[in-house]
Design a protein around this motif. Structure first.
Motif, PDB file in Angstrom:
ATOM      1  N   THR A  38      -9.064   2.018   2.402  1.00 30.76           N
ATOM      2  CA  THR A  38      -8.555   3.349   2.071  1.00 30.76           C
ATOM      3  C   THR A  38      -9.129   4.339   3.062  1.00 30.76           C
ATOM      4  OG1 THR A  38     -10.380   3.811   0.537  1.00 30.76           O
ATOM      5  CG2 THR A  38      -8.391   2.834  -0.392  1.00 30.76           C
ATOM      6  N   VAL A  93      -3.676   3.909   1.840  1.00 31.98           N
ATOM      7  CA  VAL A  93      -4.182   2.742   1.117  1.00 31.98           C
ATOM      8  C   VAL A  93      -3.426   1.513   1.623  1.00 31.98           C
ATOM      9  CG1 VAL A  93      -4.456   1.630  -1.131  1.00 31.98           C
ATOM     10  CG2 VAL A  93      -4.685   4.119  -0.929  1.00 31.98           C
ATOM     11  N   GLY A 116       0.820  -1.207   0.000  1.00 34.64           N
ATOM     12  CA  GLY A 116       0.000   0.000   0.000  1.00 34.64           C
ATOM     13  C   GLY A 116       0.848   1.249   0.000  1.00 34.64           C
ATOM     14  N   SER A 166      -8.589  -5.034   1.822  1.00 36.30           N
ATOM     15  CA  SER A 166      -8.042  -3.712   1.506  1.00 36.30           C
ATOM     16  C   SER A 166      -8.865  -2.623   2.189  1.00 36.30           C
ATOM     17  CB  SER A 166      -8.040  -3.480  -0.016  1.00 36.30           C
ATOM     18  OG  SER A 166      -9.353  -3.504  -0.535  1.00 36.30           O
TER      19      SER A 166
END
Length: 794
Positions: free
Chosen positions: A683, A669, A634, A681
């Motif tokens: 963000t 991220v 990330g 994942s």
């Protein structure tokens, strides 16, 4: 006369290449008398034949190399001898071969994808030390594999939302079209899809972008150090390249989500010679509306279709055809209807003139249009507007030596503008025909750019772009007189015939980038850009809307200019597993467009009477840290910046922050591959609220309380701080070597902690107490948005 001079320049640029063309030899021919031979060819994916943009060719014994251009072509000139040639591309198995070069050779290579190790994700598609060793700076590339793992709104992968997580890139809010780069407007970004300009890169008023991820191969954002090949915008270049299609076998991919479905088909035309891809998407909100009796006559959907084909005509020639068609449709029964969309078509011819000279000739047509109206009744009308451009250009790459590559070319763009045209919807309509004058213009350019390596530590890319813009008739032209800050009076009307030059603007646009390597893992870079923008987006709203009008530079509206200087430090760690950078930039702009208070920008025959012009400046620092390899990958980006305007007639002629200014912008991220089947994942975004003008007093008019702004102030307040967390999980289907079918599920939470971010603030009278004025926060998304999508390919 100008075109004649440009043609002379064009042929002059070709002259240095002619001796090399005559002397370069193909296999079996006489060697170069200077003792040099050229190795050239294409680098492609072994599985599907896609060009590997930026793949590397390296000769370790000489410490020289080359990279493949946008079409996978490379060229490397070497002394005669025997060498070990290494071909590499991140994420692919490298190849080494020993070649004895006595004459120039053509050698095309196919690289195979490296087997992905358990628990390891690679989040970049370029060479591992590209950020340190290349001359490019202020450049970001996004790999589609990475983009597809990131959380997305309603489960739909989006290119534009992804680049908003990069340093220096922001947006004025959810539901806003486009993006802003280093304090610039949405119209100051040159967005290209296979070299065709896109004028509105969004669907559903900014919620999704026009780019179908199933059809996209490469995404490149350039914020500074823009090569001389590109021009016409002040802030950035977003270069999106479509896939070429699988030249080996039939492939089908797609997905089904909560609001849209998509399908892509690619296959060979003739194996190893040609291929095609067709990809389409459609949302189906209108289908759900039909299930609700009171909403059955309403419509809200979009669709787009992307297509591309290529064919190898011979050893030296390749032809590409690509196109895009997209449209949004909104309707509220018979009361109102709005449509808008882009259409593009691109024809490209690649020709290998010699082993050192590569040519690309491109023809493009691009159109953006919108329409709105009332279908029936005595208020029925149709309102249409559009911008169309036709362009033709020729670009050349001349690989002079391993240390020097010349890029040069020339081209022209013809524009037509229809600012607005209204026609009655029926004979009983209260509206009468109204049409603003159509406008025409031509933009010419020629450029020369050199990528030069002076030593292992020092390299540069420098060039010059020459541009000229002709504002053409026919039509009536006015000058405008009056004090700044007020509507001006048109005077001195003049008539011009069709094709007559009303106003001509020539400009020189120098560019330069410099890289100095401090060590093998760190470097200093600097870049300077002078950019010129000849067309402008007329909008007096905070966020770009479909009703904004594109207009050319005229005798009154001058081209916008920008000078940008950037300096950066780049460093990699642990064998390129980690990378970090810090960039400082400053940008000065002239002829920035703004509006008098209360300006009318819709269907205004004298629109320029409402416009004001002045200066702009933007400056800041961008921090970027990224982990490229391992189970957890990330990046973190943080931007501290300022963007301001100074325009006589606004804010008492003093500097003020513009509507795109955001002091702080933080993005985080993260992606974690738990095992070969599960990837998680997230963000997180945080930014200063947008600048806006709030009333500081009120007055009473016929019993109504009216908010009021005392004095000539602009953007005196900010909406509350913006922050949002998104989460996603991707579950891959079981892998069966005997089956080509592969599937996955993606689950996501958009706005995971239900933050009510303010899109805007407006003021109204309190219903319980009409003497009290209250501020109301308008939020596009004020709650958690869960989603799930099913994806497949075979």
């Amino acid at each position: 006369m100008f075109m004649y001079r440009m043609l002379l320049l064009f042929f002059a640029l070709l002259l240095p290449g002619r001796p090399a063309v005559a002397q370069s030899a193909t296999p079996g021919q006489t060697p170069d008398p200077l003792g040099k031979v050229t190795l050239s060819g294409y680098l492609r994916d072994a599985a599907n034949g896609e060009a590997l943009v930026g793949a590397s060719v390296f000769v370790k014994s000489l410490a020289v190399g080359s990279t493949a251009n946008e079409y996978g072509f490379y060229s490397l000139t070497l002394p005669r001898g025997t060498y070990v040639i290494t071909y590499t591309y991140l994420g692919y198995e490298g190849q080494e071969t020993t070649l004895t070069l006595t004459t120039s050779q053509t050698r095309s290579v196919r690289l195979a994808l490296r087997g992905v190790q358990t628990g390891e994700v690679v989040v970049t598609g370029q060479r591992p030390d590209q950020n340190v060793q290349s001359t490019e700076m202020s450049v970001s590339r996004l790999d589609l594999k990475t983009v597809k793992l990131m959380p997305a709104l309603l489960g739909e992968v989006d290119v534009i939302r992804s680049i908003q997580l990069l340093p220096g890139v922001s947006t004025v809010g959810e539901g806003a079209s486009g993006f802003n780069v280093r304090g610039g407007g949405v119209d100051q970004n040159l967005i290209l899809l296979d070299e065709a300009p896109i004028y509105n890169a969004s669907h559903l008023f900014g919620l999704f972008s026009t780019f179908n991820p199933d059809a996209v191969k490469d995404i490149k954002l350039v914020k500074g150090g823009i090569p001389a090949q590109y021009g016409g915008r002040l802030s950035s270049l977003l270069d999106v390249r479509m896939k070429e299609g699988n030249s080996q076998r039939l492939g089908v991919s797609g997905g089904v989500g909560l609001i849209m479905s998509r399908l892509a088909v690619e296959a060979p035309i003739v194996k190893d010679k040609g291929s095609f891809i067709v990809a389409g998407r459609r949302s189906y909100g209108d289908l759900f509306l039909k299930l609700i009796p009171e909403q059955k006559d309403n419509q809200a959907y979009f669709y787009d279709l992307s297509a591309k084909a290529n064919y190898t005509l011979g050893d030296k020639d390749r032809l590409y055809l690509s196109g895009y068609l997209g449209r949004d449709v909104f309707a509220f029964g018979k009361a109102f209807k709005n449509t808008l969309g882009n259409r593009t078509g691109t024809v490209r011819w690649n020709h290998v003139v010699s082993s050192r000279l590569f040519a690309n000739v491109t023809g493009v047509v691009s159109k953006y249009d919108y329409g709105l109206g009332v279908p029936e009744g005595n208020q029925a009308f149709d309102w249409t507007s559009n911008i169309v451009n036709y362009s033709l250009k020729a670009d050349f790459n001349y690989y002079r030596t391993p240390q020097s590559t010349l890029n040069f070319g020339t081209g022209a763009i013809y524009y037509t503008f229809v600012p607005g045209r209204v026609t009655p919807g029926n004979a009983g309509s209260i509206f009468r025909p109204l049409a603003l004058d159509e406008q025409q213009a031509v933009e010419y350019h020629a450029y020369l750019d050199n990528e030069q390596t002076f030593s292992p530590r020092l390299s540069a890319q420098y060039g010059l772009r020459i541009s000229l813009f002709d504002y053409l008739g026919s039509g009536t032209v006015y000058d405008y007189e009056g004090p700044d800050g007020r509507q001006k009076t048109p005077v001195n009307p003049r008539q011009f015939g069709a094709g007559k030059v009303i106003k001509r603007y020539p400009n020189l646009e120098p560019r330069a980038s410099l890289r100095y390597s401090l060590t093998e893992t760190s470097s200093l870079k600097a870049s300077y850009n002078r950019m010129v923008q000849y067309i402008h987006l007329v909008s007096n709203t905070t966020a770009s809307s479909p009703l904004d009008v594109w207009t050319p530079s005229t005798n009154n509206t001058k081209p916008e200019h920008a000078d940008q200087l950037a300096v950066g430090y780049f460093r990699n760690f642990r064998d390129n597993a980690y990378e970090a950078s810090v960039e400082v930039f400053g940008k000065r702009m002239d002829n920035q467009v703004d509006y008098i208070n209360g300006a009318n920008t819709l269907l205004n025959q004298q629109l320029e009477a409402e416009l004001l012009y002045g200066r702009g400046r933007a400056y800041g620092v961008e921090f970027y840290g990224k982990k490229n390899e391992g189970a957890f990958t990330g990046w973190v980006s943080y931007t501290l910046s300022r963007s301001e305007r100074q325009i006589n007639g606004i804010n008492n002629d003093a500097w003020y922050v513009n509507k795109y200014d955001k002091t702080h912008y933080l993005s985080v991220v993260g992606m974690y591959q738990l095992n070969p089947r599960w990837t998680f994942s997230s963000t997180f975004s945080y930014s200063t609220g947008i600048a806006t003008t709030f009333p500081d007093s009120r007055y009473s008019y016929q019993g109504l309380i009216v908010p009021n702004v005392n004095g000539d102030v602009r953007n005196n307040y900010r909406v509350p701080t913006y922050h949002r967390l998104d989460l996603a999980a991707t579950r891959e289907g079981k892998t069966d070597p005997s089956r080509r079918w592969h599937s996955s599920w993606t689950f996501s939470l958009y706005n995971a902690y239900a933050r009510r971010n303010a899109y805007s603030i407006y003021f109204r009278q309190n219903e319980a107490n009409p003497l009290k004025t209250e501020a109301v926060r308008l939020s596009v998304f004020g709650s958690v948005l869960p989603s799930a999508s099913y994806n497949f390919n075979f």
